[in-house]
Design a protein around this motif. Structure first.
Motif, short mmCIF file in Angstrom:
data_model
loop_
_atom_site.label_atom_id
_atom_site.label_comp_id
_atom_site.label_asym_id
_atom_site.label_seq_id
_atom_site.Cartn_x
_atom_site.Cartn_y
_atom_site.Cartn_z
N SER A 1 1.03 -1.14 -0.02
CA SER A 1 -0.13 0.08 0.01
C SER A 1 0.88 1.31 -0.03
N TYR B 1 -4.58 -4.04 -1.02
CA TYR B 1 -5.69 -3.41 -0.93
C TYR B 1 -7.18 -4.35 -1.10
N GLU C 1 -5.65 7.28 1.33
CA GLU C 1 -6.24 5.71 0.94
C GLU C 1 -7.30 5.41 1.99
N ARG D 1 -5.81 4.59 -4.12
CA ARG D 1 -4.57 3.91 -3.89
C ARG D 1 -3.45 4.61 -4.28
#
Lengths: 279, 129
Positions: free
Chosen positions: A68, A109, A135, A140
């Motif tokens: 991430s 994710y 986020e 993203r």
């Protein structure tokens, strides 16, 4: 050290002078001379750190990023905190795991939100506010055009010079390439940002500007315009380290997220619209 | 905090009570941002540990390095050439602060309308954390 504000020959000369003065200062502090052997070792070591960061971040190009934006930021922050060798080992181990996750299609994710890039000022350890806001609003973060991002690790020091003078110059030249907003003009930064956005297939850019960082704040409009020319919309966030405005920022981030989703749909429909016009 | 680490902190002139608050704040923030994600790589554990170590284990490493005669410098921004410092046997330590907690302590010396990164760093220094 005095960092110049332009990138002409006279500025490069000034910068090389600053590097020489820095070398004198650290030699004076320790009583140890910068030798060819030790400089070659340190150049290789710090380049290894940059390569490890590059390897981790490259996985964010994938359709399903295995890491991430929040975690990639944490890795960059740790690069400024950990012992260099310990960091290299940790980042290289992480890159190995990311390769495995990529092969197995494991995403970091839960939902495939719009791909965005963070641009602007650094977020040192302790501050992940804008990354968290972005986020947790459904986007993203796949790239960081910041001092705790690509600006820190993109350029390597040339390892080919074998004489001490050439090696010191190679170090100076590498740091002179940094595309901080303190330089004017700063076309380099716009070109680098546009290339990064393209490489990471970014749909939008969030300009993360620390309050009172005038250089990046002023430059963000010009960068926004440059990105808009390639069809990439921007959201500009100017904020400090306090937690008071997180919910307000989330409202803005969620709106931007919806806009990007709508934009993707419109882009998908564009060929039909164009055909309609032609007909 | 272990007794051993507490005495190290006191030796460095750290305000241990305030420092505990800083750690609690940093831990809470980290847990509520990075820690809340579901599909994290396992190897992120070492970086989670680095957050905690930045106020603990890493401090001890640098403390011991200096006690053994090692030289270090604090650095700001990404322009300081680490390669040159390391080659002269000097350890560069980036100081840019990211914690919101000490920002107001900077009022002692600095105006409010300057960058929070600078205020955070000097706020840590002025508050003894």
């Amino acid at each position: 050290m005095e960092v110049p504000q332009k990138k002409n020959q006279v500025d490069a000369d000034l910068w090389r002078g600053e590097i020489a003065a820095f070398r004198d200062a650290v030699e004076g502090l320790s009583g140890a001379k910068v030798t060819k052997e030790r400089l070659a070792d340190s150049i290789r070591l710090v380049n290894r750190k940059r390569r490890a960061l590059g390897a981790v971040n490259a996985f964010r190009r994938l359709e399903e990023p295995p890491i991430s934006g929040l975690d990639a930021l944490l890795v960059s922050q740790a690069a400024l905190n950990m012992d260099v060798k310990a960091f290299c080992e940790a980042a290289e181990a992480l890159a190995g795991e990311l390769e495995d996750r990529a092969r197995r299609g494991i995403s970091a994710y839960e939902a495939p939100g719009p791909r965005v890039m963070i641009a602007g000022t650094p977020s040192p350890m302790g501050n992940a506010k804008v990354h968290y806001v972005v986020e947790s609003s459904g986007m993203r973060i796949v790239a960081d055009e910041s001092c705790t991002g690509v600006r820190y690790y993109r350029d390597l020091v040339d390892e080919s010079p074998s004489d001490l003078g050439g090696m010191v110059r190679a170090v100076a030249d590498r740091y002179f390439k940094i595309d901080c907003a303190c330089f004017s003009p700063n076309k380099e930064r716009f070109d680098n940002a546009a290339a990064l956005a393209k490489e990471y297939r970014v749909q939008g850019v969030v300009h993360n500007i620390l309050q009172f960082c005038h250089g990046f704040n002023v430059e963000s409009k010009a960068l926004e315009n440059a990105l808009a020319a390639s069809g990439i919309p921007s959201l500009k966030i100017v904020t400090d380290y306090s937690e008071e405005d997180i919910e307000q920022l989330k409202v803005r981030a969620e709106t931007f997220c919806e806009l990007l989703k709508a934009g993707r749909q419109a882009a998908g429909a564009a060929p039909q619209a164009a055909q309609g016009k032609a007909g | 905090m272990s007794k051993e680490h507490e005495s190290l902190m006191k030796d460095l002139g750290v305000n241990v009570e305030l420092h505990d608050k800083l750690i609690a704040h940093a831990d809470r923030l980290h847990d509520s941002t990075c820690g809340r994600q579901k599909n994290r790589p396992r190897e992120m554990a070492r970086f989670d540990a680095a957050v905690r170590a930045s106020h603990g284990g890493r401090v001890k490493e640098i403390y011991e390095y200096r006690k053994a005669g090692g030289k270090s410098i604090g650095t700001f921004c990404i322009y300081v050439p680490d390669e040159i410092a390391l080659a002269a046997k000097v350890l560069p330590i980036p100081l840019c602060g990211g914690s919101g907690w000490p920002v107001d302590y900077a009022d002692k010396m600095f105006p409010r309308d300057i960058c929070p990164l600078v205020r955070s760093t000097f706020g840590m220094s002025f508050s003894g954390t």
